[in-house]
Design a protein around this motif. Structure first.
Motif, PDB file in Angstrom:
ATOM      1  N   ILE A 293     -16.031 -11.324  -5.701  1.00  8.63           N
ATOM      2  CA  ILE A 293     -14.651 -11.006  -6.088  1.00  8.63           C
ATOM      3  C   ILE A 293     -13.676 -11.457  -5.005  1.00  8.63           C
ATOM      4  O   ILE A 293     -12.600 -11.995  -5.306  1.00  8.63           O
ATOM      5  N   ARG A 294     -14.038 -11.244  -3.742  1.00  9.20           N
ATOM      6  CA  ARG A 294     -13.159 -11.678  -2.656  1.00  9.20           C
ATOM      7  C   ARG A 294     -12.870 -13.171  -2.748  1.00  9.20           C
ATOM      8  O   ARG A 294     -11.724 -13.612  -2.614  1.00  9.20           O
ATOM      9  N   LEU A 300      -7.978 -17.916  -6.818  1.00  8.28           N
ATOM     10  CA  LEU A 300      -6.957 -17.850  -7.860  1.00  8.28           C
ATOM     11  C   LEU A 300      -5.578 -17.591  -7.248  1.00  8.28           C
ATOM     12  O   LEU A 300      -4.571 -18.140  -7.703  1.00  8.28           O
ATOM     13  N   PHE A 301      -5.535 -16.755  -6.223  1.00 12.26           N
ATOM     14  CA  PHE A 301      -4.278 -16.447  -5.533  1.00 12.26           C
ATOM     15  C   PHE A 301      -3.654 -17.718  -4.976  1.00 12.26           C
ATOM     16  O   PHE A 301      -2.446 -17.974  -5.130  1.00 12.26           O
ATOM     17  N   ARG A 310       5.472 -13.475  -1.959  1.00 14.93           N
ATOM     18  CA  ARG A 310       6.079 -12.617  -2.977  1.00 14.93           C
ATOM     19  C   ARG A 310       5.119 -11.540  -3.476  1.00 14.93           C
ATOM     20  O   ARG A 310       5.541 -10.445  -3.879  1.00 14.93           O
ATOM     21  N   VAL A 311       3.835 -11.842  -3.507  1.00 16.63           N
ATOM     22  CA  VAL A 311       2.858 -10.932  -4.103  1.00 16.63           C
ATOM     23  C   VAL A 311       1.805 -10.556  -3.061  1.00 16.63           C
ATOM     24  O   VAL A 311       1.230 -11.428  -2.405  1.00 16.63           O
ATOM     25  N   GLN A 312       1.562  -9.268  -2.943  1.00 19.77           N
ATOM     26  CA  GLN A 312       0.568  -8.753  -2.010  1.00 19.77           C
ATOM     27  C   GLN A 312      -0.738  -8.489  -2.767  1.00 19.77           C
ATOM     28  O   GLN A 312      -0.751  -7.746  -3.747  1.00 19.77           O
ATOM     29  N   LEU A 313      -1.825  -9.088  -2.300  1.00 18.16           N
ATOM     30  CA  LEU A 313      -3.137  -8.904  -2.918  1.00 18.16           C
ATOM     31  C   LEU A 313      -3.959  -7.946  -2.058  1.00 18.16           C
ATOM     32  O   LEU A 313      -4.233  -8.219  -0.885  1.00 18.16           O
ATOM     33  N   SER A 314      -4.357  -6.803  -2.637  1.00 16.54           N
ATOM     34  CA  SER A 314      -5.131  -5.791  -1.914  1.00 16.54           C
ATOM     35  C   SER A 314      -6.460  -5.577  -2.626  1.00 16.54           C
ATOM     36  O   SER A 314      -6.513  -5.537  -3.862  1.00 16.54           O
ATOM     37  N   LEU A 317     -13.461  -3.219  -2.093  1.00 18.96           N
ATOM     38  CA  LEU A 317     -14.656  -3.695  -2.796  1.00 18.96           C
ATOM     39  C   LEU A 317     -15.923  -3.237  -2.081  1.00 18.96           C
ATOM     40  O   LEU A 317     -16.072  -3.445  -0.868  1.00 18.96           O
ATOM     41  N   GLU A 318     -16.820  -2.637  -2.836  1.00 18.57           N
ATOM     42  CA  GLU A 318     -18.127  -2.297  -2.301  1.00 18.57           C
ATOM     43  C   GLU A 318     -19.062  -3.490  -2.468  1.00 18.57           C
ATOM     44  O   GLU A 318     -18.993  -4.205  -3.478  1.00 18.57           O
ATOM     45  N   ASP A 319     -19.941  -3.694  -1.492  1.00 17.74           N
ATOM     46  CA  ASP A 319     -20.880  -4.816  -1.553  1.00 17.74           C
ATOM     47  C   ASP A 319     -22.100  -4.400  -2.390  1.00 17.74           C
ATOM     48  O   ASP A 319     -23.120  -3.962  -1.870  1.00 17.74           O
ATOM     49  N   LEU A 320     -21.950  -4.548  -3.713  1.00 18.95           N
ATOM     50  CA  LEU A 320     -23.008  -4.166  -4.656  1.00 18.95           C
ATOM     51  C   LEU A 320     -23.582  -5.414  -5.307  1.00 18.95           C
ATOM     52  O   LEU A 320     -22.833  -6.334  -5.671  1.00 18.95           O
ATOM     53  N   ASN A 321     -24.888  -5.441  -5.470  1.00 16.71           N
ATOM     54  CA  ASN A 321     -25.550  -6.582  -6.104  1.00 16.71           C
ATOM     55  C   ASN A 321     -25.573  -6.414  -7.619  1.00 16.71           C
ATOM     56  O   ASN A 321     -25.833  -5.315  -8.134  1.00 16.71           O
TER      57      ASN A 321
END
Length: 425
Positions: A293-294, A300-301, A310-314, A317-321
């Motif tokens: 996801i990161r 995409l950002f 203009r846009v803040q991406l926060s 995320l847990e590191d799940l398999n």
């Protein structure tokens, strides 16, 4: 619209009455402007969009279905729909130069279709002769008159064939089969042949994809080195597709068509990223989805936001398999949701925030995508929309047995919950 030499002629007309001194209309002045080029362009764009939608439906079916037969039936249905044909079939040529039927409209077989063999029937129709012509030219064949077709020995209840179009299925430039369509309400035209020729590339791709999947399941199940190599090659092939789409889109002047190409690129890149992660992972069946996801969100950002200030991406995320069978559809879902937020949530240079969470809640995996933008249109019904992107999201949510909750108050807030163990069982 008028007809000139049996061809439509579009005119933008204005009638102006001309009156005499007694205010009586003596004459009418007609002013007409030729808008034929504009109308033809509108018709062309509309047809191209319909072709892309058909291809998207076939690809979606190929992703969600385990059966090649189901995909082939969908492919035939799309071909019949776009050409307004009443009947059709898809055949493949086998090593003995005979036909194997991949999909067929049951009306072709007549009333007692369970007892009818398609191969002798095609021979009675002299399709084999047309096949030789297709084999030589590798181009579509249109027969708008039934002359030359022997229909006297057809099964009971078989519809009389008014017209016929045969389109070759090509794989790497070699003939592998054909699509047969018949009984269009009007004559088949070159535009019909072009449309089916375009769709045929997707049909061949899905056929070969489903067969490759079946072969992999049977022969490469526990062969880790081979699977890793496949992920590597798949990633490379997908990135080649991205590059080709990028080159093609640079020549497209129509903004809507270019946007469709860009959407296909991002979807392809989201799948390529999964294969890249699997190739570099010690586990060829699972990936660290938090790390995925990161990478996807940042890519995409950078692609869609011209002014990242203009846009803040926060992200939390847990590191799940996750298993690849879950990761691929979930990656496509995330691609659609994040793309929509980045493209539409903050119009007219507005500022805002996008927030992504991925965690485990008991036995459930949870993904949250929020933004504080303008929100979804008030008249949009998620469950009834016919847009390709949202259709894809709904189909993929069903594929992973997930649940999606949408809240449009003060932005757009989407929560997805699923149980991977139930899906894999």
């Amino acid at each position: 619209m008028f007809y000139h030499e049996n061809k439509p002629l579009w005119l933008d007309s204005l009638f102006i009455p001309l009156k005499n001194g007694e205010e009586t209309v003596e004459k009418v002045l007609l002013v007409a402007r030729d808008i034929n080029e504009r109308k033809n362009h509108e018709i062309l764009i509309k047809r191209q969009n319909k072709i892309l939608k058909c291809m998207g439906t076939i690809l979606t079916q190929a992703i969600s279905s385990e059966s090649e037969d189901a995909v082939n039936k969908t492919s035939l249905s799309m071909c019949e729909d776009i050409t307004q044909s009443e009947l059709g079939f898809i055949c493949e040529i086998n090593p003995d130069d005979e036909f194997d039927t991949l999909a067929i409209n049951e009306s072709v077989l007549g009333e007692n279709h369970e007892n009818v063999d398609i191969v002798p029937m095609l021979e009675k129709l002299k399709i084999h002769e047309r096949w030789k012509q297709l084999k030589q030219t590798k181009k579509p064949f249109i027969l708008n008159q039934p002359l030359g077709l022997d229909q006297s020995s057809m099964p009971e209840g078989h519809p009389f064939i008014e017209n016929l179009m045969l389109v070759p299925l090509l794989r790497d430039g070699e003939l592998m089969g054909m699509i047969g369509l018949g009984n269009k309400g009007s004559d088949y035209e070159s535009s019909d042949a072009k449309a089916i020729t375009t769709i045929s590339t997707t049909i061949v791709e899905t056929i070969m994809r489903k067969r490759a999947e079946k072969k992999l399941q049977r022969a490469l199940k526990d062969k880790e080195m081979l699977v890793r190599e496949i992920h590597h090659r798949t990633k490379n092939n997908l990135m080649i597709m991205v590059s080709l789409l990028n080159l093609t889109s640079s020549d497209i002047k129509d903004e809507k068509a270019r946007e469709i190409f860009n959407q296909i690129q991002t979807r392809t890149k989201s799948m390529a990223l999964i294969h890249e992660k699997l190739y570099r992972s010690d586990n060829s069946k699972q990936i660290n989805f938090g790390d995925y996801i990161r990478n996807l969100a940042q890519d995409l950002f950078n692609s869609f936001l011209k002014d990242p200030e203009r846009v803040q991406l926060s992200m939390e995320l847990e590191d799940l398999n996750l298993d690849i069978d879950t990761a691929i559809p979930l990656g496509l879902i995330l691609n659609e949701l994040l793309t929509n937020s980045m493209k539409y949530a903050f119009p007219q240079e507005k500022y805002g925030n996008i927030f992504i969470k991925f965690y485990k809640d008991g036995n459930d995996y949870v993904i949250v995508v929020n933004d504080d933008g303008v929100g979804l249109p008030a008249d949009l019904d998620i469950n009834k929309t016919d847009t390709l992107g949202l259709q894809l999201v709904k189909n993929l949510i069903n594929q992973i047995d997930g649940v999606m909750i949408v809240d449009s108050e003060k932005g757009t807030h989407i929560t997805i919950r699923f149980k991977e163990e139930d899906y894999l069982s």
